[in-house]
Design a protein around this motif. Sequence first.
Motif, PDB file in Angstrom:
ATOM      1  N   GLY A  24       0.940  -1.531  -0.322  1.00  0.00           N
ATOM      2  CA  GLY A  24       0.221  -0.161  -0.055  1.00  0.00           C
ATOM      3  C   GLY A  24       0.886   1.298   0.042  1.00  0.00           C
ATOM      4  O   GLY A  24      -0.034   2.282  -0.398  1.00  0.00           O
ATOM      5  N   LEU A  25       2.009   1.190   0.587  1.00  0.00           N
ATOM      6  CA  LEU A  25       3.343   2.604   0.602  1.00  0.00           C
ATOM      7  C   LEU A  25       4.685   2.222   0.914  1.00  0.00           C
ATOM      8  O   LEU A  25       4.901   0.908   0.750  1.00  0.00           O
ATOM      9  N   ASP A  26       5.185   2.405  -0.436  1.00  0.00           N
ATOM     10  CA  ASP A  26       6.189   2.412  -0.297  1.00  0.00           C
ATOM     11  C   ASP A  26       7.552   2.442   1.150  1.00  0.00           C
ATOM     12  O   ASP A  26       6.618   3.680   1.730  1.00  0.00           O
ATOM     13  N   LEU A  27       8.647   2.454   0.722  1.00  0.00           N
ATOM     14  CA  LEU A  27       8.238   2.498   1.845  1.00  0.00           C
ATOM     15  C   LEU A  27       9.509   3.488   2.642  1.00  0.00           C
ATOM     16  O   LEU A  27       9.554   4.163   3.124  1.00  0.00           O
ATOM     17  N   LYS A  28       9.813   4.494   1.236  1.00  0.00           N
ATOM     18  CA  LYS A  28      10.201   6.065   0.805  1.00  0.00           C
ATOM     19  C   LYS A  28       8.721   6.906   2.143  1.00  0.00           C
ATOM     20  O   LYS A  28       9.295   7.561   2.708  1.00  0.00           O
ATOM     21  N   ARG A  35      17.312   8.799   9.477  1.00  0.00           N
ATOM     22  CA  ARG A  35      18.701   7.903   8.859  1.00  0.00           C
ATOM     23  C   ARG A  35      17.610   6.966   8.110  1.00  0.00           C
ATOM     24  O   ARG A  35      18.544   6.822   6.749  1.00  0.00           O
ATOM     25  N   MET A  36      16.337   6.453   8.104  1.00  0.00           N
ATOM     26  CA  MET A  36      15.924   5.662   7.470  1.00  0.00           C
ATOM     27  C   MET A  36      15.260   6.888   5.809  1.00  0.00           C
ATOM     28  O   MET A  36      15.212   5.685   5.276  1.00  0.00           O
ATOM     29  N   ALA A  37      15.143   7.546   6.286  1.00  0.00           N
ATOM     30  CA  ALA A  37      14.463   8.606   5.525  1.00  0.00           C
ATOM     31  C   ALA A  37      15.556   9.115   4.608  1.00  0.00           C
ATOM     32  O   ALA A  37      15.162   8.906   3.358  1.00  0.00           O
ATOM     33  N   GLY A  50      16.063   7.607   0.141  1.00  0.00           N
ATOM     34  CA  GLY A  50      16.178   8.705  -1.394  1.00  0.00           C
ATOM     35  C   GLY A  50      15.306   9.564  -0.474  1.00  0.00           C
ATOM     36  O   GLY A  50      16.183  10.851  -1.993  1.00  0.00           O
ATOM     37  N   TRP A  51      15.283  10.319   0.256  1.00  0.00           N
ATOM     38  CA  TRP A  51      15.040  11.097   0.702  1.00  0.00           C
ATOM     39  C   TRP A  51      15.945  12.028   0.907  1.00  0.00           C
ATOM     40  O   TRP A  51      16.969  12.011   1.267  1.00  0.00           O
ATOM     41  N   THR A  52      15.957  13.727   0.603  1.00  0.00           N
ATOM     42  CA  THR A  52      17.510  14.766   0.527  1.00  0.00           C
ATOM     43  C   THR A  52      17.434  15.447   1.408  1.00  0.00           C
ATOM     44  O   THR A  52      15.943  15.622   2.477  1.00  0.00           O
TER      45      THR A  52
END
Length: 132
Positions: free
Chosen positions: A56-60, A84-86, A90-92
């Motif tokens: 339903g939701l991606d990890l990002k 850290r996870m974010a 791929g979050w900047t």
Amino acid sequence: MSDSEALRKGQEMRRRLLGDAWVDRTAKTSYADPIMKEFIDVATESVFGTLWTRPGLDLKTRTLVCVVSDAATGREPELAIHLRMALRQGWTEEELTETLLHMSGYVGVPIIRECMLTASRVFSEVKAEAKS
């Protein structure tokens, strides 16, 4: 704790989200105490093994939900983990900073100030770890 399928999936997911080095380091520090070991096993099974593996939701997206939730409720230690996870998903730094700044109008400047201090520290730590 028994070795359930959810625990195994949770262990894999936690390592995917945080990296082997971080998981191994916290196992020797934060979660070395038997009480905290019990806590992380339960959290790994129920949160990482069940919630994080749902469709339903991606990890990002899930990581950003956690960052926003932690910031809104003032959970700074958890915010550090989820930042850290974010970053790993791929979050900047710029996107995460803008997310926190945007929240200041909704949850208040003082709480977001604390979150920004946490973010600054985490961003510096992650950069230093990448160099080693």
